[in-house]
Design an enzyme around this catalytic site. Structure first.
Site, PDB file in Angstrom:
ATOM      1  N   SER A   1     -91.940  51.838 -51.699  1.00  0.00           N
ATOM      2  CA  SER A   1     -91.958  52.771 -50.724  1.00  0.00           C
ATOM      3  C   SER A   1     -92.453  52.192 -49.463  1.00  0.00           C
ATOM      4  O   SER A   1     -93.612  51.332 -49.682  1.00  0.00           O
ATOM      5  CB  SER A   1     -92.476  54.188 -50.770  1.00  0.00           C
ATOM      6  OG  SER A   1     -92.853  54.824 -49.610  1.00  0.00           O
TER       7      SER A   1
ATOM      8  N   GLU B   1     -94.296  53.795 -47.253  1.00  0.00           N
ATOM      9  CA  GLU B   1     -95.440  54.508 -47.259  1.00  0.00           C
ATOM     10  C   GLU B   1     -96.679  53.396 -47.581  1.00  0.00           C
ATOM     11  O   GLU B   1     -97.816  53.497 -47.336  1.00  0.00           O
ATOM     12  CB  GLU B   1     -95.594  55.472 -48.019  1.00  0.00           C
ATOM     13  CG  GLU B   1     -94.876  56.704 -47.749  1.00  0.00           C
ATOM     14  CD  GLU B   1     -95.667  57.320 -46.431  1.00  0.00           C
ATOM     15  OE1 GLU B   1     -95.066  57.314 -45.230  1.00  0.00           O
ATOM     16  OE2 GLU B   1     -96.994  57.530 -46.628  1.00  0.00           O
TER      17      GLU B   1
ATOM     18  N   TYR C   1    -100.361  59.333 -52.939  1.00  0.00           N
ATOM     19  CA  TYR C   1     -98.826  58.857 -53.416  1.00  0.00           C
ATOM     20  C   TYR C   1     -98.606  57.448 -52.972  1.00  0.00           C
ATOM     21  O   TYR C   1     -97.884  56.477 -53.808  1.00  0.00           O
ATOM     22  CB  TYR C   1     -97.739  59.413 -52.313  1.00  0.00           C
ATOM     23  CG  TYR C   1     -96.290  58.971 -52.379  1.00  0.00           C
ATOM     24  CD1 TYR C   1     -95.623  59.353 -53.494  1.00  0.00           C
ATOM     25  CD2 TYR C   1     -95.914  58.119 -51.216  1.00  0.00           C
ATOM     26  CE1 TYR C   1     -94.101  58.767 -53.328  1.00  0.00           C
ATOM     27  CE2 TYR C   1     -94.881  57.765 -51.437  1.00  0.00           C
ATOM     28  CZ  TYR C   1     -93.859  58.055 -52.246  1.00  0.00           C
ATOM     29  OH  TYR C   1     -92.574  57.523 -52.248  1.00  0.00           O
TER      30      TYR C   1
HETATM   31  P1  NAP Z   1     -86.951  63.189 -54.874  1.00  0.00           P
HETATM   32  O1  NAP Z   1     -85.788  63.885 -54.224  1.00  0.00           O
HETATM   33  O2  NAP Z   1     -88.217  63.934 -54.789  1.00  0.00           O
HETATM   34  O3  NAP Z   1     -86.572  62.955 -56.631  1.00  0.00           O
HETATM   35  C1  NAP Z   1     -87.672  62.549 -57.342  1.00  0.00           C
HETATM   36  C2  NAP Z   1     -87.256  62.713 -58.606  1.00  0.00           C
HETATM   37  O4  NAP Z   1     -88.293  62.503 -59.911  1.00  0.00           O
HETATM   38  C3  NAP Z   1     -86.475  64.206 -59.329  1.00  0.00           C
HETATM   39  O5  NAP Z   1     -85.500  63.879 -60.033  1.00  0.00           O
HETATM   40  C4  NAP Z   1     -87.541  64.771 -59.961  1.00  0.00           C
HETATM   41  O6  NAP Z   1     -87.314  65.668 -60.933  1.00  0.00           O
HETATM   42  C5  NAP Z   1     -88.223  63.560 -60.583  1.00  0.00           C
HETATM   43  N1  NAP Z   1     -89.411  63.844 -61.273  1.00  0.00           N
HETATM   44  C6  NAP Z   1     -90.614  64.120 -60.584  1.00  0.00           C
HETATM   45  N2  NAP Z   1     -91.698  63.849 -61.467  1.00  0.00           N
HETATM   46  C7  NAP Z   1     -91.427  63.596 -62.525  1.00  0.00           C
HETATM   47  C8  NAP Z   1     -92.177  63.457 -63.865  1.00  0.00           C
HETATM   48  N3  NAP Z   1     -93.339  63.627 -63.992  1.00  0.00           N
HETATM   49  N4  NAP Z   1     -91.127  63.090 -64.915  1.00  0.00           N
HETATM   50  C9  NAP Z   1     -89.885  62.695 -64.712  1.00  0.00           C
HETATM   51  N5  NAP Z   1     -89.127  62.914 -63.491  1.00  0.00           N
HETATM   52  C10 NAP Z   1     -90.002  63.305 -62.484  1.00  0.00           C
HETATM   53  O7  NAP Z   1     -86.988  61.688 -54.304  1.00  0.00           O
HETATM   54  P2  NAP Z   1     -85.843  60.799 -53.711  1.00  0.00           P
HETATM   55  O8  NAP Z   1     -86.104  60.923 -52.407  1.00  0.00           O
HETATM   56  O9  NAP Z   1     -84.836  60.904 -54.404  1.00  0.00           O
HETATM   57  O10 NAP Z   1     -86.594  59.375 -53.971  1.00  0.00           O
HETATM   58  C11 NAP Z   1     -86.503  58.581 -55.214  1.00  0.00           C
HETATM   59  C12 NAP Z   1     -87.665  57.720 -55.519  1.00  0.00           C
HETATM   60  O11 NAP Z   1     -87.675  56.599 -54.348  1.00  0.00           O
HETATM   61  C13 NAP Z   1     -89.065  58.120 -55.582  1.00  0.00           C
HETATM   62  O12 NAP Z   1     -89.660  57.513 -56.389  1.00  0.00           O
HETATM   63  C14 NAP Z   1     -89.649  58.025 -54.065  1.00  0.00           C
HETATM   64  O13 NAP Z   1     -90.970  58.135 -54.302  1.00  0.00           O
HETATM   65  C15 NAP Z   1     -89.056  56.707 -53.698  1.00  0.00           C
HETATM   66  N6  NAP Z   1     -88.759  56.589 -52.322  1.00  0.00           N
HETATM   67  C16 NAP Z   1     -88.028  57.438 -51.677  1.00  0.00           C
HETATM   68  C17 NAP Z   1     -88.019  57.276 -50.055  1.00  0.00           C
HETATM   69  C18 NAP Z   1     -87.120  58.392 -49.329  1.00  0.00           C
HETATM   70  O14 NAP Z   1     -87.124  58.171 -48.121  1.00  0.00           O
HETATM   71  N7  NAP Z   1     -86.113  59.310 -50.056  1.00  0.00           N
HETATM   72  C19 NAP Z   1     -88.336  56.111 -49.484  1.00  0.00           C
HETATM   73  C20 NAP Z   1     -89.007  55.198 -50.327  1.00  0.00           C
HETATM   74  C21 NAP Z   1     -89.138  55.326 -51.893  1.00  0.00           C
HETATM   75  P3  NAP Z   1     -87.169  67.235 -60.444  1.00  0.00           P
HETATM   76  O15 NAP Z   1     -85.754  67.593 -60.040  1.00  0.00           O
HETATM   77  O16 NAP Z   1     -87.389  67.989 -61.877  1.00  0.00           O
HETATM   78  O17 NAP Z   1     -88.215  67.542 -59.480  1.00  0.00           O
HETATM   79  O1  G4F Z   2     -90.273  63.784 -44.171  1.00  0.00           O
HETATM   80  P1  G4F Z   2     -91.837  63.412 -44.509  1.00  0.00           P
HETATM   81  O2  G4F Z   2     -92.493  64.374 -45.489  1.00  0.00           O
HETATM   82  O3  G4F Z   2     -91.590  61.873 -45.312  1.00  0.00           O
HETATM   83  P2  G4F Z   2     -92.825  60.860 -45.361  1.00  0.00           P
HETATM   84  O4  G4F Z   2     -94.199  61.200 -45.488  1.00  0.00           O
HETATM   85  O5  G4F Z   2     -92.539  59.687 -44.408  1.00  0.00           O
HETATM   86  O6  G4F Z   2     -92.252  60.210 -46.821  1.00  0.00           O
HETATM   87  C1  G4F Z   2     -90.835  59.948 -47.259  1.00  0.00           C
HETATM   88  O7  G4F Z   2     -90.678  58.706 -46.910  1.00  0.00           O
HETATM   89  C2  G4F Z   2     -91.421  57.877 -47.938  1.00  0.00           C
HETATM   90  C3  G4F Z   2     -90.785  56.468 -47.263  1.00  0.00           C
HETATM   91  O8  G4F Z   2     -91.639  55.792 -46.402  1.00  0.00           O
HETATM   92  C4  G4F Z   2     -91.154  58.096 -49.267  1.00  0.00           C
HETATM   93  F1  G4F Z   2     -91.828  57.051 -49.891  1.00  0.00           F
HETATM   94  C5  G4F Z   2     -91.350  59.297 -49.674  1.00  0.00           C
HETATM   95  O9  G4F Z   2     -91.444  59.501 -51.054  1.00  0.00           O
HETATM   96  C6  G4F Z   2     -90.868  60.450 -48.864  1.00  0.00           C
HETATM   97  O10 G4F Z   2     -89.535  60.226 -49.316  1.00  0.00           O
HETATM   98  O11 G4F Z   2     -92.745  63.075 -43.415  1.00  0.00           O
HETATM   99  C7  G4F Z   2     -92.345  62.188 -42.270  1.00  0.00           C
HETATM  100  C8  G4F Z   2     -93.160  62.426 -41.000  1.00  0.00           C
HETATM  101  C9  G4F Z   2     -94.880  62.258 -41.472  1.00  0.00           C
HETATM  102  O12 G4F Z   2     -95.390  61.546 -40.633  1.00  0.00           O
HETATM  103  C10 G4F Z   2     -95.174  63.994 -41.335  1.00  0.00           C
HETATM  104  O13 G4F Z   2     -96.440  64.000 -40.923  1.00  0.00           O
HETATM  105  O14 G4F Z   2     -92.979  63.702 -40.528  1.00  0.00           O
HETATM  106  C11 G4F Z   2     -94.214  64.378 -40.228  1.00  0.00           C
HETATM  107  N1  G4F Z   2     -94.150  65.748 -40.198  1.00  0.00           N
HETATM  108  C12 G4F Z   2     -94.325  66.680 -39.148  1.00  0.00           C
HETATM  109  N2  G4F Z   2     -93.849  67.745 -39.447  1.00  0.00           N
HETATM  110  C13 G4F Z   2     -93.594  66.529 -41.289  1.00  0.00           C
HETATM  111  C14 G4F Z   2     -93.709  67.846 -40.556  1.00  0.00           C
HETATM  112  N3  G4F Z   2     -93.446  66.160 -42.375  1.00  0.00           N
HETATM  113  C15 G4F Z   2     -93.208  67.271 -43.317  1.00  0.00           C
HETATM  114  N4  G4F Z   2     -92.918  67.223 -44.571  1.00  0.00           N
HETATM  115  N5  G4F Z   2     -93.113  68.463 -43.046  1.00  0.00           N
HETATM  116  C16 G4F Z   2     -93.305  69.087 -41.828  1.00  0.00           C
HETATM  117  O15 G4F Z   2     -93.404  70.017 -41.323  1.00  0.00           O
END
Ligand code: NAP
Ligand code: G4F
Length: 343
Positions: free
Chosen positions: A128, A130, A152
């Protein structure tokens, strides 16, 4: 027919990746956590479309290394995509031990199973942006230093490093996809983009009055999840394993995202968006901007969806959802509970 095992298949990326692989003739296996309610709503359409053994779900949890190892033995996949995580940064401050356990144990358990059983299995780790910590305004690439600012992000740095260690030590085909934020109508509703587009839909339909966010000045490089899962797949088809950044190369603030989303339905965000300390984080990642030129050059990957198209896709879907909710509310079959979400 190639076989893939996806951890986290019930999440946002799990949906788009399994759809892509199924459409390309893969036999797909996914892990599902046992919960008191059925939690497969994102992939229900796929479960119903692929009923002839193309898609199989297995109960497992990243904390249960025995179940992962046994699944790998039984399925003998060609490719494993480790997408599962407690992926909410803010929640990781509230549940640091759990987030760390899931983020670290899962990757090393799977890598260890591959090393000891079948070294030809290809492995994708969901790294990520992050991990960078966001202190610089520079474009970040595969060589930029990590400075994790949350439990995280720290757990993702461990998983990233252990993936490289297994690649270098045991000659395994393991890759890290360092993905910047990617969103969609399948995004969890407590991530900021979806929180905004859900609110836009409901406010437009008259079933919500305001939305309360946290830090409006944080800036992210937001792309469309459907584009990013193609990059994941491309990484495992490349000749040599490596690490690749996927990003759009443009970063906008939360405020600007909200402004565009409200503007799309002819509303002024200033009348509906509030900010509260409640949603601020103990340590904020202020700014993220990615450079995916390595992925473009080596994989031929580039994002296809602009930020304005992404907002349109998300708002259009959330207006449809809000419309359905309004009908249920009017018939007294649904009580609105969305004014005060927990994150
Ligand atoms: P998500 O929607 O939160 O999905 C996470 C998945 O992990 C869900 O299927 C969840 O199951 C499962 N999970 C959580 N805890 C678990 C555990 N203990 N054992 C087995 N499964 C578990 O996340 P996403 O946005 O699809 O992201 C996919 C991956 O990419 C994650 O690893 C995230 O950290 C990473 N990532 C995401 C982004 C982004 O912007 N989306 C960017 C960079 C990296 P449930 O449905 O049961 O909760
Ligand atoms: O949508 P966010 O919660 O995503 P964040 O923290 O960037 O993390 C996501 O992207 C990562 C990749 O860079 C993944 F690895 C991670 O698993 C996840 O998918 O927040 C984005 C930004 C933050 O700076 C947060 O402080 O939005 C700001 N924010 C402002 N108001 C908020 C809110 N975030 C959330 N969740 N809720 C708010 O009300």
């Amino acid at each position: 027919m190639k076989k893939a095992l996806i951890t986290g298949i019930t999440g946002q990326d799990g949906y788009y990746l399994s759809k892509l692989l199924l459409e390309n003739g893969y036999e797909v296996h996914g892990t599902v956590r046992r919960a008191s309610l059925i939690n497969t709503f994102r992939i229900d359409e796929l479960i119903s479309n692929y009923r002839n053994g193309e898609l199989t779900l297995h109960y497992s949890d990243l904390l249960d290394s025995a179940s992962l190892s046994s699944l790998i033995n039984i399925i003998q996949p060609d490719e494993i995509y480790n997408l599962a995580a407690q992926s909410h940064v803010s929640v990781s401050f509230k549940n640091p031990v759990y987030t760390t356990q899931v983020g670290t144990l899962g990757s090393v358990s799977i890598l260890e199973a591959i090393r000891s059983k079948d070294k030809v299995i290809k492995f994708y780790q969901a790294s990520s942006s992050e991990m960078y910590g966001g202190s610089s305004k520079e474009k970040l690439n595969e060589s930029s230093p990590f400075n994790p600012k949350s439990p995280y992000a720290a757990s993702k740095v461990f998983a990233h490093d252990i993936t490289k260690i297994y690649r270098d030590s045991y000659d395994l085909f393991c890759v890290n996809g360092i993905l910047f934020n990617h969103e969609s109508p399948m995004r969890g509703e407590t991530f900021v983009t979806r929180k905004i587009t859900r609110a836009v839909g409901r406010i437009k339909m008259g079933i919500q009055k305001k939305v309360t966010l946290g830090n409006l000045d944080a800036s992210r490089d937001w792309g469309f999840a459907g584009d990013y899962v193609e990059g994941m797949w491309m990484m495992l088809q490349h000749e040599n394993p490596s690490d690749w950044v996927l990003a759009t190369g443009e970063s906008i603030t939360v405020k600007s995202f909200a402004e565009k989303a409200f503007e799309y339905v002819d509303l002024n965000y200033e009348e509906y968006v509030e900010s509260s300390e409640k949603y601020f984080r103990p340590n904020e990642v202020d700014f993220l901007l990615g450079d995916s030129s390595k992925a473009k050059k080596e994989l031929g990957w580039k994002p296809k969806t602009s930020i304005d198209e992404l907002i349109k896709i998300m708002v259009d879907e959330d207006i449809k959802l809000a419309n359905r909710e309004k009908v249920l509310i009017d018939e007294n079959l649904l009580k609105p509970t969305w004014e005060n979400p927990s994150s």
